[in-house]
Scaffold this active site. Sequence first.
Site, PDB file in Angstrom:
ATOM      1  CD  GLU A 380      35.995  82.793   4.363  1.00 47.51           C
ATOM      2  OE1 GLU A 380      34.812  82.441   4.683  1.00 47.51           O
ATOM      3  OE2 GLU A 380      37.144  83.124   4.988  1.00 47.51           O
ATOM      4  CG  HIS A 465      29.505  81.381   8.242  1.00 45.51           C
ATOM      5  ND1 HIS A 465      29.743  80.890   8.241  1.00 45.51           N
ATOM      6  CD2 HIS A 465      29.821  82.314   8.861  1.00 45.51           C
ATOM      7  CE1 HIS A 465      31.045  81.038   7.009  1.00 45.51           C
ATOM      8  NE2 HIS A 465      31.004  82.407   7.076  1.00 45.51           N
ATOM      9  CG  ASN A 503      31.525  82.855   2.905  1.00 49.39           C
ATOM     10  OD1 ASN A 503      31.670  82.216   2.342  1.00 49.39           O
ATOM     11  ND2 ASN A 503      32.302  83.204   4.109  1.00 49.39           N
TER      12      ASN A 503
HETATM   13  P1  FAE Z   1      23.699  89.962  13.508  1.00 48.86           P
HETATM   14  O1  FAE Z   1      24.583  90.177  12.229  1.00 48.86           O
HETATM   15  O2  FAE Z   1      24.259  89.058  14.503  1.00 48.86           O
HETATM   16  O3  FAE Z   1      23.062  90.667  13.779  1.00 48.86           O
HETATM   17  C1  FAE Z   1      22.335  91.136  15.088  1.00 48.86           C
HETATM   18  C2  FAE Z   1      22.792  91.940  16.046  1.00 48.86           C
HETATM   19  O4  FAE Z   1      21.576  92.404  17.309  1.00 48.86           O
HETATM   20  C3  FAE Z   1      23.616  92.571  16.662  1.00 48.86           C
HETATM   21  O5  FAE Z   1      24.302  93.908  16.556  1.00 48.86           O
HETATM   22  C4  FAE Z   1      23.616  92.346  18.387  1.00 48.86           C
HETATM   23  O6  FAE Z   1      24.817  93.090  18.959  1.00 48.86           O
HETATM   24  C5  FAE Z   1      22.251  92.673  18.147  1.00 48.86           C
HETATM   25  N1  FAE Z   1      21.699  92.345  19.567  1.00 48.86           N
HETATM   26  C6  FAE Z   1      21.511  90.965  19.840  1.00 48.86           C
HETATM   27  N2  FAE Z   1      20.976  90.999  20.722  1.00 48.86           N
HETATM   28  C7  FAE Z   1      20.333  91.613  21.090  1.00 48.86           C
HETATM   29  C8  FAE Z   1      19.651  92.177  22.013  1.00 48.86           C
HETATM   30  N3  FAE Z   1      18.580  91.871  23.124  1.00 48.86           N
HETATM   31  N4  FAE Z   1      19.307  93.801  22.408  1.00 48.86           N
HETATM   32  C9  FAE Z   1      19.369  94.674  21.087  1.00 48.86           C
HETATM   33  N5  FAE Z   1      20.729  93.775  20.645  1.00 48.86           N
HETATM   34  C10 FAE Z   1      20.838  92.718  20.416  1.00 48.86           C
HETATM   35  O7  FAE Z   1      22.820  89.023  12.626  1.00 48.86           O
HETATM   36  N6  FAE Z   1      29.735  86.020   6.527  1.00 48.86           N
HETATM   37  C11 FAE Z   1      29.407  86.382   5.107  1.00 48.86           C
HETATM   38  O8  FAE Z   1      28.815  85.861   4.453  1.00 48.86           O
HETATM   39  N7  FAE Z   1      30.699  86.938   4.836  1.00 48.86           N
HETATM   40  C12 FAE Z   1      31.965  86.507   5.555  1.00 48.86           C
HETATM   41  O9  FAE Z   1      32.999  86.979   4.938  1.00 48.86           O
HETATM   42  C13 FAE Z   1      31.687  86.412   6.799  1.00 48.86           C
HETATM   43  N8  FAE Z   1      32.412  85.997   7.802  1.00 48.86           N
HETATM   44  C14 FAE Z   1      32.639  86.920   9.183  1.00 48.86           C
HETATM   45  C15 FAE Z   1      33.589  86.893  10.146  1.00 48.86           C
HETATM   46  C16 FAE Z   1      33.475  86.186  11.108  1.00 48.86           C
HETATM   47  C17 FAE Z   1      34.746  86.816  12.646  1.00 48.86           C
HETATM   48  C18 FAE Z   1      31.843  86.351  11.833  1.00 48.86           C
HETATM   49  C19 FAE Z   1      31.691  87.152  12.787  1.00 48.86           C
HETATM   50  C20 FAE Z   1      31.191  86.250  11.012  1.00 48.86           C
HETATM   51  C21 FAE Z   1      31.394  86.122   9.382  1.00 48.86           C
HETATM   52  N9  FAE Z   1      29.971  86.259   8.798  1.00 48.86           N
HETATM   53  C22 FAE Z   1      29.985  86.053   7.311  1.00 48.86           C
HETATM   54  C23 FAE Z   1      28.593  86.069   9.272  1.00 48.86           C
HETATM   55  C24 FAE Z   1      27.518  86.672   9.099  1.00 48.86           C
HETATM   56  O10 FAE Z   1      28.548  88.212   9.329  1.00 48.86           O
HETATM   57  C25 FAE Z   1      27.066  86.502   9.862  1.00 48.86           C
HETATM   58  O11 FAE Z   1      26.235  85.629   9.245  1.00 48.86           O
HETATM   59  C26 FAE Z   1      25.351  87.421  10.376  1.00 48.86           C
HETATM   60  O12 FAE Z   1      25.933  88.406  10.310  1.00 48.86           O
HETATM   61  C27 FAE Z   1      23.764  87.216  10.391  1.00 48.86           C
HETATM   62  O13 FAE Z   1      23.112  88.074  10.141  1.00 48.86           O
HETATM   63  P2  FAE Z   1      22.060  88.370  11.015  1.00 48.86           P
HETATM   64  O14 FAE Z   1      21.001  89.451  10.317  1.00 48.86           O
HETATM   65  O15 FAE Z   1      21.475  86.856  12.271  1.00 48.86           O
END
Ligand code: FAE
Length: 527
Positions: A380, A465, A503
């Site tokens: 990217e 990721h 991504n």
């Molecule tokens: P996620 O989105 O991490 O959500 C988990 C949620 O569970 C969070 O809100 C936590 O606060 C909550 N949580 C955790 N533990 C607990 C608990 N014990 N009790 C209650 N709540 C809890 O999960 N991916 C892309 O495809 N494109 C991009 O451009 C991209 N850029 C990124 C840039 C950054 C800076 C970051 C950090 C990530 C990026 N990603 C990107 C990755 C993507 O956001 C990530 O793969 C997903 O958000 C993961 O999705 P999940 O549903 O696994």
Amino acid sequence: MLGLTMLGAAAAAGATVVAADPRVARAATSTFVPAVVVGSGYGASVSALRLGAAGVRTLMLEMGQLWNTPAADGNVFCTMVNPDQRAMWFKTMTEAPLDTLLWLPVINKQINSYAGVLDRVDFPNMKVYVGRGVGGGSLVNGGMAVTPTKDSFPDILPGVDVDEMYTTYYPLANRMLGVNSVDPNWWNTTDCYQFARVGRDDAAKAGFSTAFVPNVYDFDYMEQEALGQVPKSALNCEVIYGNNHGKRSLDKSYVPAALGTGNVTLKTLTKVTGIGRNADGTYAVNTSTVDTNGNTTSSQTVNCKYLFLGAGVLGTMNLLLQARETGTLPALSQQFGQNWGPNGNIMTARANWKPTGSVQSGMPTLGIDARNQAVPVFAEIAPMPANFELFISLYLAITKSPERGSFSYDPTSGQARLNWGPSQKDFAENAAKTLFDKVNAANGTIYRYDLFSGNRAFGDDFCYHPLGGAVLGSATDMYGRVPGYPGLYVNDASLIPGWTGVNPFVTITALAERNMARVIPTDNITN
Ligand code: FAE
């Protein structure tokens, strides 16, 4: 900001008496709801929407806050160049991925400890960035919404029906997430994508092609930002600490759709601290609610028939490994905790002699596409918005590294600990270096050594990721069901074995949709 928030029509119903498993330490108050979803990121919000749409009363528990209330400065989120307490989850210093500029510690700033939006969880040799708040990672990510090539899919999720994913679930995920594409004519002329055009031209000189990637940021809005017609967000150095405008994060798509079913309730600033099983087969979910300063305001046990874990890799691993190792879910297989990977993430930067632009959109639109190489790389072309010319070309490379880590349970902290060795970065770093050595050679440029601490050209000790730990068809069955525990499901990035080639969030969303379409009718999930 809001303290405890309960949203939605279907508040958890009155207490139901269950014969408690003595191993599950219960809170003084308890309640029952048919389904609980832990988290509010991609997998969790898909789960909640589909449960709610099927008429199942569901409680969503999110440890972060709902980001919808402006602070004193009139904005919900702070910018990257002027961060404050809203930036980080209970930290006193911001933790941006670049440590320094010209070796000077000018990037990270001291802040007050607060329930901010970005978290970085540090393990030996690997730091994992995650979003905190309603919408999870969607609040802080770059919005790049990339569907992997169909050819690569069997390597990403072995055993999953490819045609079904590409005809049904990827299109559904793209539609629900509000994915859109930049107008190439505008992109070709706007100042805010000069950095990407330079990145494209430099790659072409080395013989690499580039590919446009869609995004969930509203490009019509961005065009209006460039014309000065609307408040700026992507063009105002906003990304990793949240976007005040323009971005279709999950709190603007799936989460309101879930609440709109009338069956889903959302409780924020509420962390699930432990899970176990009651004697009647229901699940006990222990929760702790805090205020934005981190003071505990209440704790409660929620009992449910169906428990969906969507807490992201780190959150889901914490809950499952704690449950297995402390005996509240003793039959969980040893496969939980295995097959973790960082999607081969490596960040690097080149010192360019061409200007890359003082105004840079925070939303990437282009990647160097070397997916057809012996070691596939998709890099990217990332912005480095600073409001002045930096002559930096920044990249986040996704490499097909075979290296995998694992989680083990640390009884002292009560958390899952990631085991990732010091040399496990080498494969991915070499793949990225092979590509960028060629780009540098073709353009007479060199790496920047001033951005990552320790004079390093590669940011090889962190990832955006995280993927795996509860891998589909290995730890869980092929739909996220947890063997031995009817009614317990994993539905987030933990299901994917370490690599998505691009991504990951479109894949996480599409897979979550596919799993829910199967388990709700097949497992007869009802109130
Ligand atoms: P996620 O989105 O991490 O959500 C988990 C949620 O569970 C969070 O809100 C936590 O606060 C909550 N949580 C955790 N533990 C607990 C608990 N014990 N009790 C209650 N709540 C809890 O999960 N991916 C892309 O495809 N494109 C991009 O451009 C991209 N850029 C990124 C840039 C950054 C800076 C970051 C950090 C990530 C990026 N990603 C990107 C990755 C993507 O956001 C990530 O793969 C997903 O958000 C993961 O999705 P999940 O549903 O696994």
